[in-house]
Design a protein around this motif. Structure first.
Motif, short mmCIF file in Angstrom:
data_model
loop_
_atom_site.label_atom_id
_atom_site.label_comp_id
_atom_site.label_asym_id
_atom_site.label_seq_id
_atom_site.Cartn_x
_atom_site.Cartn_y
_atom_site.Cartn_z
N ALA A 59 25.09 -3.83 36.82
CA ALA A 59 25.03 -4.65 35.61
C ALA A 59 25.33 -6.10 35.94
CB ALA A 59 26.01 -4.14 34.56
N VAL A 60 24.63 -6.99 35.24
CA VAL A 60 24.84 -8.43 35.35
C VAL A 60 24.81 -8.99 33.92
CG1 VAL A 60 23.88 -8.64 37.67
CG2 VAL A 60 22.35 -8.79 35.69
N THR A 62 23.11 -12.42 33.38
CA THR A 62 21.98 -13.34 33.25
C THR A 62 20.72 -12.77 33.89
OG1 THR A 62 22.22 -14.57 35.32
CG2 THR A 62 23.66 -15.20 33.49
N ALA A 63 19.59 -13.30 33.44
CA ALA A 63 18.31 -12.89 34.02
C ALA A 63 18.21 -13.29 35.48
CB ALA A 63 17.17 -13.50 33.21
N ARG A 64 18.70 -14.49 35.81
CA ARG A 64 18.62 -14.95 37.19
C ARG A 64 19.44 -14.06 38.12
NH1 ARG A 64 14.11 -17.92 37.94
NH2 ARG A 64 14.03 -19.71 36.51
N GLU A 65 20.56 -13.53 37.61
CA GLU A 65 21.36 -12.61 38.44
C GLU A 65 20.55 -11.36 38.77
OE1 GLU A 65 25.93 -13.67 37.08
OE2 GLU A 65 24.74 -12.33 35.83
N ALA A 66 19.83 -10.83 37.80
CA ALA A 66 18.98 -9.67 38.05
C ALA A 66 17.88 -10.01 39.04
CB ALA A 66 18.38 -9.16 36.74
N GLU A 67 17.27 -11.16 38.85
CA GLU A 67 16.20 -11.60 39.75
C GLU A 67 16.73 -11.72 41.19
OE1 GLU A 67 12.91 -15.04 39.21
OE2 GLU A 67 14.96 -15.80 39.49
N GLN A 68 17.93 -12.26 41.35
CA GLN A 68 18.52 -12.43 42.67
C GLN A 68 18.70 -11.07 43.36
OE1 GLN A 68 22.68 -13.33 42.67
NE2 GLN A 68 22.69 -14.17 44.74
N LEU A 80 21.11 -3.54 34.52
CA LEU A 80 21.30 -3.84 33.11
C LEU A 80 21.73 -5.29 32.95
CD1 LEU A 80 21.71 -3.00 30.11
CD2 LEU A 80 24.04 -2.30 30.74
N VAL A 81 20.95 -6.06 32.19
CA VAL A 81 21.32 -7.43 31.85
C VAL A 81 22.04 -7.38 30.51
CG1 VAL A 81 20.50 -9.75 31.29
CG2 VAL A 81 19.45 -8.47 33.15
N ALA A 98 14.50 -5.34 34.64
CA ALA A 98 15.85 -5.13 34.18
C ALA A 98 15.85 -4.49 32.80
CB ALA A 98 16.60 -6.46 34.13
N ASP A 99 16.91 -3.73 32.53
CA ASP A 99 17.15 -3.20 31.19
C ASP A 99 17.71 -4.33 30.33
OD1 ASP A 99 16.61 -0.89 32.65
OD2 ASP A 99 18.11 0.30 31.57
#
Length: 371
Positions: A59-60, A62-68, A80-81, A98-99
């Motif tokens: 889980a993160v 932000t969207a950028r965290e998921a992208e990273q 999960l964002v 991402a969810d």
């Protein structure tokens, strides 16, 4: 030391902490929260260590965290964002597979209009931030997601406001509201992953575990209750170390640091340590912290500047230029915890590790072996 200061992160400790928390919630999947660059430990390294420790979700916020994480090769686990997303951020999150967390009809429509995705409906049971407070509306969102052919309903969730405050009544009120809502969904035949518990709730009440637990602060060996991680069977994964860049005599009446906030009362020695608020070592620790040198405690004295702090070595300690200085960590039976520093600052342990700035390199190891 090859640099002025470094944060040494033991990824093996993260793996063991995940296993410890998972054992406390048998029957529930573990979702490792690696937001804010893994609470300052490094998101990618923390995610990989958590997965090796038994986590199956990440889980993160932000969207950028998921992208990273996806770009780093974490292609398999669900991510999960949990945060609010702008239109542009929603596109990034969906591109990262991402969810998404939703709590309004408009949010569901936005996901659907982009070709669909996996969604979790959030009921605000008392945190008062994101989510709908109305369980009837939340159920309507669940039904709407089920009926949309391009949406995949995955989860039903909430978040506790006081799980880390043992003995308070509000935690039970929130848990009761969420349990009732999940019970209604189950009775109606809705197939959904229910999740609510953070690290504190995992350790506090098995009734909060449901299908998935979202473990964050605890996986880094930080005590969710802000006291002592060892009491929870957790081991701190990060230590902050620097070195004595200068060791020099100081006479009674002489001072060290801006503003002369430390004036020696007797003749002695001081060490200058090249770490400061430019590294995330807060100015509020002026005359308000300790360090370890050679397994012994010494007071940090004088004003914390951007790049340096000073340490009172006393009249004759044997400390030499080049000696290791531990600001967070354990040596020789002594330890300085993030919880100790947080109490000195009147804050929480989360802020101590999250506040370490990029100027401090993260050095990864597994029980001392480089990774």
């Amino acid at each position: 030391m090859t640099v002025r200061a470094q944060a040494r992160v033991n990824v093996a400790a993260i793996s063991r902490n995940v296993a410890t928390l998972s054992a406390a919630a048998p029957g529930s999947a573990a979702c490792a929260v690696v937001k804010a660059d893994g609470y300052g430990h490094g998101a990618v390294a923390a995610a990989r260590a958590a997965l090796s420790g038994g986590a199956t979700w990440i889980a993160v916020v932000t969207a950028r965290e998921a992208e990273q994480l996806r770009a780093a090769g974490l292609t398999e686990p669900p991510i999960l964002v949990m945060g609010a997303l702008s239109t542009e951020e929603l596109d990034i999150a969906l591109a990262a597979r991402a969810d998404i967390v939703v709590w309004t009809e408009g949010m569901l429509d936005a996901v659907s209009a982009r070709g669909g995705g996996r969604v979790h409906v959030k009921l605000d049971t008392g945190m008062g931030r994101l989510g709908t407070r109305d369980p009837v509306r939340a159920t309507g969102l669940v039904r709407r997601a089920e009926a949309d052919p391009v949406l995949e309903l995955v989860g039903a969730m909430t978040h506790f406001a006081t799980a880390d405050e043992r003995g308070d009544a509000f935690f039970g009120e929130q848990l009761g509201r969420f349990t009732a809502w999940v019970g209604e969904l189950r009775a109606a035949g809705v197939n959904v992953i229910a999740h609510a518990a953070n690290s504190a709730a995992v350790l506090r009440d098995p009734a909060s575990h449901f299908d998935l637990v979202r473990v964050g602060v605890g996986i880094y060996g930080l005590d969710p209750f802000g006291v002592d991680p060892a009491a929870q069977g957790l081991e701190p994964a990060l230590e902050l170390v620097s070195w004595a860049a200068a060791v020099k005599p100081i006479a009674a009446g002489e001072s060290a640091g801006y503003g002369r906030r430390f004036v020696a009362s007797t003749d002695g020695w001081v060490a200058t340590v090249p770490v400061g608020y430019g590294d995330g070592w807060r100015r509020g620790l002026t005359n308000n912290a300790q360090v370890l040198i050679g397994g012994r405690r010494f007071p940090q004295v004088g004003t914390v500047s951007m790049d340096n702090v000073t340490v009172d070595l006393g009249p004759g300690t044997g400390v030499s230029t080049g000696d290791e200085v531990v600001l967070l960590g354990a040596r020789g039976g002594e330890r300085i915890l993030a919880e100790d520093v947080a109490r000195a600052l009147g804050t929480i342990n989360y802020e101590i590790t999250c506040g370490l700035l990029p100027r401090v390199p993260r050095i990864l190891h597994a029980d001392g072996a480089p990774v």
